[in-house]
Design a protein around this motif. Sequence first.
Motif, short mmCIF file in Angstrom:
data_model
loop_
_atom_site.label_atom_id
_atom_site.label_comp_id
_atom_site.label_asym_id
_atom_site.label_seq_id
_atom_site.Cartn_x
_atom_site.Cartn_y
_atom_site.Cartn_z
N GLY A 45 44.52 41.53 39.99
CA GLY A 45 44.55 40.68 40.90
C GLY A 45 43.41 41.03 41.72
N PRO A 46 43.22 40.35 42.18
CA PRO A 46 42.03 40.74 43.45
C PRO A 46 41.60 41.73 44.55
CG PRO A 46 42.26 37.99 43.48
CD PRO A 46 43.23 39.19 42.73
N GLY A 47 40.50 42.11 44.19
CA GLY A 47 40.77 44.40 46.07
C GLY A 47 41.22 44.78 44.37
N GLN A 48 42.19 45.02 43.44
CA GLN A 48 42.64 46.27 43.09
C GLN A 48 41.44 46.40 41.97
OE1 GLN A 48 46.07 44.52 41.34
NE2 GLN A 48 46.82 44.62 42.78
N GLU A 49 40.38 46.47 42.02
CA GLU A 49 39.31 46.98 40.90
C GLU A 49 39.49 48.61 41.62
OE1 GLU A 49 38.49 45.14 43.15
OE2 GLU A 49 38.24 42.91 42.37
N GLN A 90 39.34 46.67 36.45
CA GLN A 90 39.57 45.15 37.06
C GLN A 90 40.39 45.27 38.44
OE1 GLN A 90 36.53 43.71 37.29
NE2 GLN A 90 35.83 44.83 36.15
N ASN A 122 24.73 42.35 39.32
CA ASN A 122 26.05 42.95 38.87
C ASN A 122 25.84 44.69 39.07
OD1 ASN A 122 27.39 40.98 38.24
ND2 ASN A 122 27.62 41.38 36.62
#
Length: 121
Positions: free
Chosen positions: A48-52, A45, A102
């Motif tokens: 933080g957002p965008g780091q998947e 994951q 998903n």
Amino acid sequence: MSKHVPTELNLHRQSRVLEITFDDGAHFNLPCEYLRVFSPSAEVQGHGPGQEVLQVGKEDATIDQISPVGNYAVALHFDDGHNTGIYSWDTLYSLGANQEQNWQDYLARLEAAGHKRKEPN
């Protein structure tokens, strides 16, 4: 405190499916591959957002061990050595309830990244 509590959790090793039933009657069959590529770990994951991190080559993933984490989650130990994801009951419920969307999103991300998913063995 978890909103959703499982009443039954069974790993079907041959079909590589985690079957889970919750106290509200919801019932999900979650393939090991799906659970592996949607691991709640920071490794998957990000922080933080965008780091998947897109997971590839997990078609034959299996779960070797399931360890309880308190009374709110399990740690799934996969055969590729990944074991850092803590799957809360609410996370498992959400993965089950949103499985189709998903999975379609995952397949689209694979394609956009130029990866082809092979059929599992």
